[in-house]
Design an enzyme around this catalytic site. Structure first.
Site, PDB file in Angstrom:
ATOM      1  CG  HIS A 216      -5.252  -3.526   0.934  1.00  0.00           C
ATOM      2  ND1 HIS A 216      -6.277  -3.955  -0.161  1.00  0.00           N
ATOM      3  CD2 HIS A 216      -6.109  -2.460   1.508  1.00  0.00           C
ATOM      4  CE1 HIS A 216      -7.255  -3.143  -0.365  1.00  0.00           C
ATOM      5  NE2 HIS A 216      -7.291  -2.343   0.368  1.00  0.00           N
TER       6      HIS A 216
ATOM      7  CD  GLN B 165     -13.130   6.270   4.662  1.00  0.00           C
ATOM      8  OE1 GLN B 165     -12.426   5.904   5.463  1.00  0.00           O
ATOM      9  NE2 GLN B 165     -12.068   5.978   3.918  1.00  0.00           N
TER      10      GLN B 165
ATOM     11  N   GLY C 159      -0.748   2.539   3.629  1.00  0.00           N
ATOM     12  CA  GLY C 159      -0.213   2.974   2.123  1.00  0.00           C
ATOM     13  C   GLY C 159       0.335   4.277   1.477  1.00  0.00           C
TER      14      GLY C 159
ATOM     15  CB  SER D 133     -10.955  -1.558  -3.597  1.00  0.00           C
ATOM     16  OG  SER D 133      -9.830  -1.811  -2.261  1.00  0.00           O
TER      17      SER D 133
HETATM   18  P1  AMP Z   1      -8.136   1.054   1.584  1.00  0.00           P
HETATM   19  O1  AMP Z   1      -9.146  -0.339   1.659  1.00  0.00           O
HETATM   20  O2  AMP Z   1      -8.743   1.467   0.707  1.00  0.00           O
HETATM   21  O3  AMP Z   1      -8.700   1.754   2.329  1.00  0.00           O
HETATM   22  O4  AMP Z   1      -6.788   0.960   1.288  1.00  0.00           O
HETATM   23  C1  AMP Z   1      -6.334   0.740   3.162  1.00  0.00           C
HETATM   24  C2  AMP Z   1      -5.067   0.759   2.876  1.00  0.00           C
HETATM   25  O5  AMP Z   1      -4.121   0.058   2.145  1.00  0.00           O
HETATM   26  C3  AMP Z   1      -4.478   2.952   2.653  1.00  0.00           C
HETATM   27  O6  AMP Z   1      -3.694   2.546   3.776  1.00  0.00           O
HETATM   28  C4  AMP Z   1      -3.988   2.423   1.175  1.00  0.00           C
HETATM   29  O7  AMP Z   1      -3.122   4.156   1.664  1.00  0.00           O
HETATM   30  C5  AMP Z   1      -3.347   1.186   0.952  1.00  0.00           C
HETATM   31  N1  AMP Z   1      -2.954   1.307   0.078  1.00  0.00           N
HETATM   32  C6  AMP Z   1      -3.986   0.667  -1.176  1.00  0.00           C
HETATM   33  N2  AMP Z   1      -3.926   0.901  -2.336  1.00  0.00           N
HETATM   34  C7  AMP Z   1      -2.875   0.579  -2.495  1.00  0.00           C
HETATM   35  C8  AMP Z   1      -0.900   1.017  -3.237  1.00  0.00           C
HETATM   36  N3  AMP Z   1      -1.607   0.436  -4.569  1.00  0.00           N
HETATM   37  N4  AMP Z   1      -0.337   0.343  -2.410  1.00  0.00           N
HETATM   38  C9  AMP Z   1       0.136   0.390  -1.590  1.00  0.00           C
HETATM   39  N5  AMP Z   1      -0.745   0.615  -0.360  1.00  0.00           N
HETATM   40  C10 AMP Z   1      -2.141   0.990  -1.309  1.00  0.00           C
END
Ligand code: AMP
Length: 283
Positions: free
Chosen positions: A34, A58, A151, A190
């Site tokens: 993040h 979601q 990401g 996470s």
């Molecule tokens: P989330 O909190 O899981 O919804 O993720 C929020 C953003 O962080 C999304 O765009 C994910 O793709 C990105 N993200 C999560 N894990 C990673 C990672 N290991 N590397 C790069 N981006 C990430």
């Protein structure tokens, strides 16, 4: 400087003060993945909006919505630490306390990107990408960013958002950012904290398998059918929810004229699904 806003009224009042901004949507419990998105946004914009919202829409009925880690205080300190390196910047963290702030009763439209949303991850998690598209659409409408950062870890999600922006003529640039991994190769997530030590050891199989397939491909389109045969053998291990080669641009299984392909995988350990992918150019 970090500003925390927890209601949509506060968010809109704050937003009125800024012109062009970057935006990073997340569900919080921040890690380096993040933070890499925020870092990129701060290199491009003085003011960045960063949402932390565990979006109920979601999650499926038997998924981990209730136990998804919520760690706002720690998240804010990670953001604060990064902003020290960007002295004139401002990060506005939008972390609504109540989902009603994001989805008031009179704003219950559903955004669904047809096709893409019901394949692969969407097939296993029906409605998941509708929930993602709906919340991101809503956040885009409220925050009106010039650029939003996602990401590539969630490659299908990135494709869905790109398609939504295109279909709805939203004037927002979508920037995809590389996957941040642990030294072992495990993509940061996470949900990795749900893994017990033994599962953590096993988890390296995901990135190792992806690398092994890339090695077999050796950058050649002609090797894709051989690679798919190998994948069929790998899939005998029922921990894999899926392991597939798709065209990176069209997301199609038809790769006969692809220049770049993505290998997408989910490996399941207990109830934890390890989502990963790798891309490779081919000729
Ligand atoms: P989330 O909190 O899981 O919804 O993720 C929020 C953003 O962080 C999304 O765009 C994910 O793709 C990105 N993200 C999560 N894990 C990673 C990672 N290991 N590397 C790069 N981006 C990430």
């Amino acid at each position: 400087m970090v500003i925390l806003v927890q209601t949509t009224a506060q968010l809109l009042a704050e937003r009125a003060k800024n012109s062009k901004i970057g935006f990073v949507p997340t569900m919080g419990n921040l890690h380096q993945g993040h933070i890499s998105l925020l870092e990129r946004a701060l290199t491009e914009y003085k003011t960045v909006y960063f949402s932390i919202f565990v979006n109920p829409k979601q999650f499926g009925p038997n998924e981990d919505f209730a136990r998804y880690p919520r760690t706002l205080e720690n998240d804010i300190s990670l953001i604060d630490k990064l902003t020290q390196r960007f002295p004139n910047s401002k990060v506005v963290v939008y972390s609504p306390k109540d989902p009603q702030e994001v989805f008031p009763e009179n704003a219950d439209q559903l955004i669904s990107v047809w096709g893409l949303s019901t394949e692969l991850e969407g097939k296993i998690r029906p409605g998941h990408f509708d929930g993602v598209a709906t919340v991101v659409h809503r956040l885009f409408k409220l925050i009106k960013p010039e650029t939003a950062y996602f990401g590539l870890k969630d490659y299908q999600q990135y494709m869905v958002i790109r398609q939504m922006v295109k279909d709805l003529n939203m004037a927002i640039k979508i920037t995809g950012m590389p996957i941040i991994r642990e030294e072992s190769g495990l993509a940061l997530s996470s949900r990795n904290q749900y893994l017990d030590p033994e599962q953590k050891n096993t988890s390296i199989i995901v990135s190792q398998t992806l690398k092994q397939i890339i090695k077999k491909l050796d950058g050649k389109r002609d090797n894709i059918s051989k690679a798919r045969e190998i994948i069929q053998e790998i899939l005998n291990d029922s921990h894999w929810n899926y392991l597939e080669i798709r065209d990176s641009e069209t997301f199609s299984l038809n790769t006969t004229s692809s220049n770049n392909i993505t290998i997408l995988a989910v490996y399941q350990l207990g109830t934890t699904r390890l989502l990963d992918n790798m891309q490779v150019e081919i000729q």
